[in-house]
Motif scaffolding. Structure first.
Motif, short mmCIF file in Angstrom:
data_model
loop_
_atom_site.label_atom_id
_atom_site.label_comp_id
_atom_site.label_asym_id
_atom_site.label_seq_id
_atom_site.Cartn_x
_atom_site.Cartn_y
_atom_site.Cartn_z
N VAL A 163 0.77 -0.99 -0.14
CA VAL A 163 0.12 0.16 -0.34
C VAL A 163 1.20 1.25 -0.10
O VAL A 163 1.77 0.96 0.51
CB VAL A 163 -1.01 0.08 1.15
CG1 VAL A 163 -1.77 1.41 1.12
CG2 VAL A 163 -2.06 -1.39 1.19
N GLU A 164 0.56 2.59 -1.32
CA GLU A 164 1.60 3.35 -1.21
C GLU A 164 0.51 4.93 -1.38
O GLU A 164 -0.72 4.32 -1.88
CB GLU A 164 2.12 3.12 -2.50
CG GLU A 164 2.99 2.48 -2.63
CD GLU A 164 3.92 2.41 -1.84
OE1 GLU A 164 4.78 3.68 -1.07
OE2 GLU A 164 5.38 2.15 -2.23
N LEU A 180 2.65 11.04 -0.04
CA LEU A 180 2.98 11.56 -0.85
C LEU A 180 2.80 13.51 -1.22
O LEU A 180 3.69 13.84 -0.92
CB LEU A 180 2.94 10.28 -2.49
CG LEU A 180 3.95 11.23 -3.13
CD1 LEU A 180 5.20 10.54 -2.83
CD2 LEU A 180 3.57 10.36 -4.41
N LEU A 181 1.62 13.70 -0.87
CA LEU A 181 1.29 14.84 -1.30
C LEU A 181 1.38 15.73 -0.24
O LEU A 181 1.44 17.46 -0.28
CB LEU A 181 -0.03 15.17 -2.03
CG LEU A 181 -0.25 13.83 -2.96
CD1 LEU A 181 -2.21 14.34 -3.34
CD2 LEU A 181 0.73 14.82 -4.28
N GLY A 182 1.50 15.27 0.96
CA GLY A 182 1.47 16.26 2.55
C GLY A 182 0.41 17.11 2.24
O GLY A 182 -0.63 16.85 2.68
N ALA A 183 -0.08 18.17 2.77
CA ALA A 183 -0.76 18.99 2.73
C ALA A 183 -1.72 19.17 1.62
O ALA A 183 -2.82 20.24 1.46
CB ALA A 183 -0.42 20.56 3.77
N GLN A 184 -1.04 18.94 0.67
CA GLN A 184 -2.23 19.33 -0.93
C GLN A 184 -3.31 18.42 -0.50
O GLN A 184 -3.11 16.99 -0.35
CB GLN A 184 -1.27 19.92 -2.18
CG GLN A 184 -1.25 19.55 -3.30
CD GLN A 184 -1.14 19.17 -4.26
OE1 GLN A 184 -0.06 19.28 -4.91
NE2 GLN A 184 -1.20 20.87 -5.46
N HIS A 185 -4.00 18.60 -0.61
CA HIS A 185 -5.32 18.17 -1.58
C HIS A 185 -5.50 16.91 -2.49
O HIS A 185 -5.45 17.56 -3.23
CB HIS A 185 -7.16 18.80 -1.02
CG HIS A 185 -8.27 17.49 -0.72
ND1 HIS A 185 -8.18 17.42 -1.93
CD2 HIS A 185 -8.84 17.02 0.44
CE1 HIS A 185 -9.51 16.58 -0.71
NE2 HIS A 185 -9.93 16.73 -0.20
N LEU A 222 7.86 14.37 -12.37
CA LEU A 222 6.88 13.12 -11.40
C LEU A 222 6.59 11.59 -11.92
O LEU A 222 6.68 10.93 -11.02
CB LEU A 222 5.24 14.12 -11.59
CG LEU A 222 5.17 15.31 -11.17
CD1 LEU A 222 3.81 15.72 -11.31
CD2 LEU A 222 5.19 15.27 -9.66
N GLU A 223 6.49 11.84 -13.55
CA GLU A 223 7.25 10.14 -13.85
C GLU A 223 7.60 10.00 -12.85
O GLU A 223 7.72 8.65 -12.48
CB GLU A 223 6.67 10.31 -15.09
CG GLU A 223 6.91 8.52 -15.36
CD GLU A 223 6.94 8.27 -17.31
OE1 GLU A 223 6.62 7.22 -17.23
OE2 GLU A 223 6.98 9.49 -17.88
N ARG A 233 10.36 6.13 -8.77
CA ARG A 233 11.30 5.91 -8.05
C ARG A 233 11.06 5.49 -6.62
O ARG A 233 10.99 4.23 -6.19
CB ARG A 233 12.41 6.71 -7.91
CG ARG A 233 13.39 6.54 -6.93
CD ARG A 233 14.51 7.80 -7.31
NE ARG A 233 15.22 7.74 -8.30
CZ ARG A 233 15.94 8.88 -8.76
NH1 ARG A 233 16.05 9.48 -7.85
NH2 ARG A 233 16.29 8.95 -9.84
N ALA A 234 10.26 6.16 -6.52
CA ALA A 234 9.11 7.03 -4.78
C ALA A 234 8.04 4.76 -4.95
O ALA A 234 8.45 4.26 -3.16
CB ALA A 234 8.38 7.84 -5.43
N TRP A 235 8.03 4.70 -6.16
CA TRP A 235 6.45 3.49 -5.61
C TRP A 235 7.71 2.99 -6.46
O TRP A 235 7.22 1.01 -6.14
CB TRP A 235 5.73 3.64 -6.49
CG TRP A 235 4.87 4.67 -6.12
CD1 TRP A 235 4.31 5.02 -4.85
CD2 TRP A 235 3.61 5.32 -6.38
NE1 TRP A 235 3.77 5.72 -4.40
CE2 TRP A 235 3.06 5.85 -5.61
CE3 TRP A 235 2.98 5.89 -8.10
CZ2 TRP A 235 2.21 6.89 -5.49
CZ3 TRP A 235 2.08 6.38 -7.61
CH2 TRP A 235 1.60 6.95 -7.04
N GLY A 236 8.80 2.56 -6.80
CA GLY A 236 9.61 1.25 -7.14
C GLY A 236 9.08 0.08 -8.35
O GLY A 236 8.52 -1.42 -8.50
#
Length: 453
Positions: A64-65, A70-75, A89-90, A95-98
């Motif tokens: 689960v990711e 990942l977005l933090g304070a942004q809705h 972003l791609e 990289r973040a999700w492998g």
């Protein structure tokens, strides 16, 4: 191959899990759940990524990711990066999700809006599938996604709670992939911990008293009804429940609804000499109806109505649909199709629930709501409107909309309106004026030539 599921509701998660269990989504080396919270105030709800009752459903995924982390304070609904940022972003998400973006299948819920729409743009090589969102799945797309995105949508995975009827989202290119109602209900049952079902006072509800379950909806928040009208609607729901001669009414209020809803239902139930109970637990309505052995379920136009009808065979009823159909605005409001489906399934006066007729009605409404996106459905709309009785036509279609789209059944135009009607981007009167002006200018040029000027 990696399958990535970006969903936000229990219904969407259960649909995805049921499709996996049914073997409809093929094999994947890595299944990743990317949950997010779509509520405007995320802090007020328990997201599907952490809800304890959904632990077994999350177990179908390798990991689960959480998108919110990942977005933090942004809705998530406000995540709309510029086109120039998409390649970056791609790389970051890869990289973040492998994951391998070249061997990716992306499943999204609510594709018209962020964050689903954003994810579809971030991964331009991914194959795309839509996860159904209850009855909203039967509505057409309300925004055009763009050719590069729309061409990659291969299928729509949805709980087949209106058997024999195809959804319009993703139409005409996406292939419908229905999940059997029995499998869907089996997955929903996993959200039940098995603890005793009790009302707000702690009294047990899972006994043998003949019970109708009444579901509240917060329609005043959508601007469809005033608070007073909504209270009256809930009293009408209780009256509709009397069709099944219950001894008890169990009311499950909308989580965000004010106490006035419950007060209206309680007063009406007690005035009829019935037992009243209010359920405030976390069980989905589809599971609650089964646990309390409801003889019927009544609501406005909740997705739970066709779901319990298809999965459990429980009779369903509604109230207020005629008024809401007339009041729903604008005409392209996505609630129109869910409302029409529930209206058709719960009517006693005509056999509107016939799957072939219901499909024709949904197709016609889809075209009338989104004539450009659902332009391919115009022949279906014309077919229905040519054969529909005037009372039925007026029930579902506004005369002004039929006139605007020049569909069968539109009221005859008055001469003045016909003169002013747009033709090629300008009004008819203006078109005639410009034609006359052009003719005069051409005549003037000819006269000058003849005079040698």
């Amino acid at each position: 191959m990696t399958q990535l599921f970006a969903v936000h509701s229990t219904y969407g998660l259960a649909t995805a899990v049921a499709a996996i269990d049914e073997g409809l989504l093929g094999d994947a080396a890595d299944r990743v759940l990317v949950p997010f919270v779509s509520a405007r105030v995320p802090e007020t709800v328990v997201g599907i990524g952490i809800d304890p009752s959904l632990e077994s459903l999350r177990g179908r995924f390798d990991r689960v990711e959480d998108l919110g982390v990942l977005l933090g304070a942004q809705h998530p609904s406000d995540w709309q990066p510029s086109d120039a940022d998409l390649p970056l972003l791609e790389k970051l998400l890869t990289r973040a999700w492998g994951i391998d973006p070249g061997d990716l299948e992306l499943f999204v819920q609510s594709p018209q809006v962020a964050p689903a729409r954003t994810l579809m743009s971030i991964f331009p090589r991914a194959r795309l599938s839509i996860i159904g969102d209850g009855l909203m799945t039967y509505s057409p797309m309300r925004v055009a996604l763009g050719r590069l995105v729309a061409a990659r949508i291969g299928q729509v995975v949805y709980a087949d709670v209106v058997p024999g009827v195809r959804p319009l989202v993703g139409s005409p290119f996406a292939t419908p992939l229905p999940v059997p109602p029995s499998r869907f209900q089996q997955v929903l049952r996993e959200t039940d911990s098995g603890a005793p079902v009790v009302d707000a006072s702690g009294a047990a509800l899972d006994d043998a008293v003949p019970t109708v379950l009444v579901l509240g909806q917060y329609l005043s928040a959508l601007g469809l009804l005033s608070v007073r009208e909504e209270a009256a609607l809930h009293r009408d729901l209780v009256d509709r429940a009397m069709t099944w001669s219950p001894q008890r009414v169990v009311f499950k209020a909308h989580p965000a609804a004010p106490p006035l809803q419950s007060d209206a239902v309680r007063e009406r139930v007690l005035s009829l000499g019935l037992e009243y109970a209010e359920y405030r637990g976390a069980l989905p309505a589809e599971v609650l109806a089964e646990r309390i052995d409801a003889v019927a379920v009544v609501a406005g136009f909740s997705t739970a109505l066709p779901t319990v009808r298809a999965t459990l065979g429980i009779p369903v009823g509604s109230a207020g649909t005629t008024r809401l159909l007339a009041r729903l605005a604008p005409f392209e409001n996505s609630n129109r199709v869910p409302l029409a489906i529930v209206d058709a399934l719960t009517r006693d006066d005509v056999p509107a629930a016939d799957p072939a007729h219901l499909q024709l009605l949904i197709d016609a409404l889809g075209h009338a709501m989104q004539p450009e996106i659902a332009g391919h459905l115009r022949p279906r709309a014309e077919l229905l409107l040519r054969t529909l009785a005037p009372s039925e036509r007026d029930r579902y279609f506004a005369p002004e909309r039929l006139s605007l789209l020049r569909l069968p059944g539109a009221p005859a135009e008055r001469p003045v309106r016909r003169m002013l009607r747009s033709a090629g981007g300008v009004g008819r009167v203006e078109q005639w004026r410009l034609t006359a002006l052009g003719a005069r200018n051409r005549a003037a040029r000819v006269w000058r030539v003849m005079r040698g000027r």
